[in-house]
Scaffold this motif. Sequence first.
Motif, mmCIF file in Angstrom:
data_model
loop_
_atom_site.group_PDB
_atom_site.id
_atom_site.type_symbol
_atom_site.label_atom_id
_atom_site.label_comp_id
_atom_site.label_asym_id
_atom_site.label_seq_id
_atom_site.Cartn_x
_atom_site.Cartn_y
_atom_site.Cartn_z
ATOM 1 N N TYR A 182 -0.813 -7.411 11.734
ATOM 2 C CA TYR A 182 0.251 -8.403 11.961
ATOM 3 C C TYR A 182 -0.015 -9.128 13.281
ATOM 4 C CZ TYR A 182 4.756 -9.447 9.756
ATOM 5 O OH TYR A 182 5.759 -10.007 9.017
ATOM 6 N N CYS A 183 0.347 -10.411 13.344
ATOM 7 C CA CYS A 183 0.121 -11.173 14.577
ATOM 8 C C CYS A 183 1.376 -11.189 15.435
ATOM 9 C CB CYS A 183 -0.261 -12.612 14.253
ATOM 10 S SG CYS A 183 -1.865 -12.723 13.463
ATOM 11 N N ASP A 184 1.166 -11.177 16.727
ATOM 12 C CA ASP A 184 2.257 -11.367 17.701
ATOM 13 C C ASP A 184 1.787 -12.442 18.673
ATOM 14 O OD1 ASP A 184 4.237 -11.308 19.606
ATOM 15 O OD2 ASP A 184 3.898 -9.234 20.237
ATOM 16 N N TYR A 185 2.275 -13.670 18.483
ATOM 17 C CA TYR A 185 1.953 -14.763 19.402
ATOM 18 C C TYR A 185 3.109 -14.855 20.397
ATOM 19 C CZ TYR A 185 -1.905 -16.952 16.709
ATOM 20 O OH TYR A 185 -3.088 -17.244 16.092
ATOM 21 N N ILE A 186 2.779 -14.847 21.662
ATOM 22 C CA ILE A 186 3.856 -14.825 22.668
ATOM 23 C C ILE A 186 3.928 -16.172 23.386
ATOM 24 C CG2 ILE A 186 4.831 -13.538 24.611
ATOM 25 C CD1 ILE A 186 2.639 -11.303 23.701
ATOM 26 N N PHE A 187 5.045 -16.847 23.212
ATOM 27 C CA PHE A 187 5.280 -18.103 23.935
ATOM 28 C C PHE A 187 5.799 -17.759 25.325
ATOM 29 C CE2 PHE A 187 6.009 -20.270 19.684
ATOM 30 C CZ PHE A 187 4.926 -21.126 19.799
ATOM 31 N N ILE A 188 5.065 -18.134 26.332
ATOM 32 C CA ILE A 188 5.498 -17.860 27.702
ATOM 33 C C ILE A 188 6.427 -18.999 28.148
ATOM 34 C CG2 ILE A 188 4.745 -17.323 30.060
ATOM 35 C CD1 ILE A 188 3.738 -15.314 27.937
ATOM 36 N N GLY B 50 -2.271 -20.651 29.629
ATOM 37 C CA GLY B 50 -1.306 -19.659 30.100
ATOM 38 C C GLY B 50 0.059 -19.711 29.435
ATOM 39 N N LYS B 51 0.251 -20.556 28.412
ATOM 40 C CA LYS B 51 1.575 -20.658 27.790
ATOM 41 C C LYS B 51 1.677 -19.888 26.471
ATOM 42 C CE LYS B 51 4.568 -23.361 28.850
ATOM 43 N NZ LYS B 51 5.820 -22.979 29.537
ATOM 44 N N LEU B 52 0.526 -19.482 25.931
ATOM 45 C CA LEU B 52 0.541 -18.787 24.643
ATOM 46 C C LEU B 52 -0.447 -17.623 24.665
ATOM 47 C CD1 LEU B 52 1.396 -18.708 21.634
ATOM 48 C CD2 LEU B 52 -0.421 -20.340 21.152
#
Length: 347
Positions: free
Chosen positions: A193-199, A332-334
Amino acid sequence: MSIKTQWISPSNIAIVKYWGKLPDQIPMNPSLSLTLSESHTNTSVHWLKRTPDEQKRFQFLFEGKPKPGFEPKILSFLDKLDIYLPWLKDWHLEINSANTFPHSSGIASSASAMSALALCIVSFEQHLFPDSFISDSQFFRRGSWFARLGSGSASRSVFPVASLWGNFLQQHDSSDEFGIGMADEVHVEFKNYCDYIFIVSGGVKSVSSSAGHDLMNRHFFREGRIEQAFHHLKELLPALKTGDLEKFIQICETEAMTLHGLMMSSNPYYLLLQPDSLRIIHAIRNFRNETKIPLAFTIDAGPNIHLLFPQRYQEEIESWIESSLPEYLAEGKLIRDLVGTGPVCLS
Ligand code: PMV
């Protein structure tokens, strides 16, 4: 000559959140997380015999530089371990740690950092007492138990794919004292499963998780929250097993909203979500309604938004980000993370 132990340990993202604790880092409710892979901490410990007049127990370098701000947490961790590991006081630990994700990104680093250090300690214990052999599963259980004393969520970082921490009658072997591995209990869909983190904001969090847990002690909704977490876990386990994404999304998002709802309704209250956090949540819901792609979000104790989705939709999600939230493609945002296989021993 000093002996060295070294581990890489990942961060994890909670689906059912741990929020509120009793003394000795015992959770108020059981929690369940997915283990990540890209966001991890690499920690080495050089073990040197401590001289009787030596005051300091350890030296800590973070990415090659002293970080006095982290020292009280490490000291209290070692102090807590003393009653279980009477030999620990005889050693001076030279700790070197580095994260793959920027410390200021707002991503919780305590889970990966404390689990990596805990595993270094279990490895050294094995070195000191080679005759008291323990199996791999006992090794990681012990690592999880030690990690819990450093940071509750760290107890869930030492297992591949997924972990459950906290007493839960329906789950054999579960315990308030350590996490258990759940890799065999989840559908293949969740294994990458993917976890993309929006900073959304990289600033330091405005509430420490210890302060947050503490708020639960006198929260009006305390009992209701505990009951809700048990209920969610009961429903989540079969959904994870069968790959029921609709149920997974519903529980995952309700948990995220509950966590923030609890913070917003505590005294004092904390409002950690930023305008952009809400904008992203709305965008996710619209995208899901329009495309029927099972994209979910979760949120930790901060403003950043985690996007959770099956890897087979990666292309669609990438082009949606490019068209709807292109500013998050900036440096650095994703963070593009995904479920991983757990810690790795380097020495
Ligand atoms: O392990 P702590 O004390 O940093 O608490 C973690 C709390 C949450 O990240 C908000 C939820 C969780 O279960 O990881």
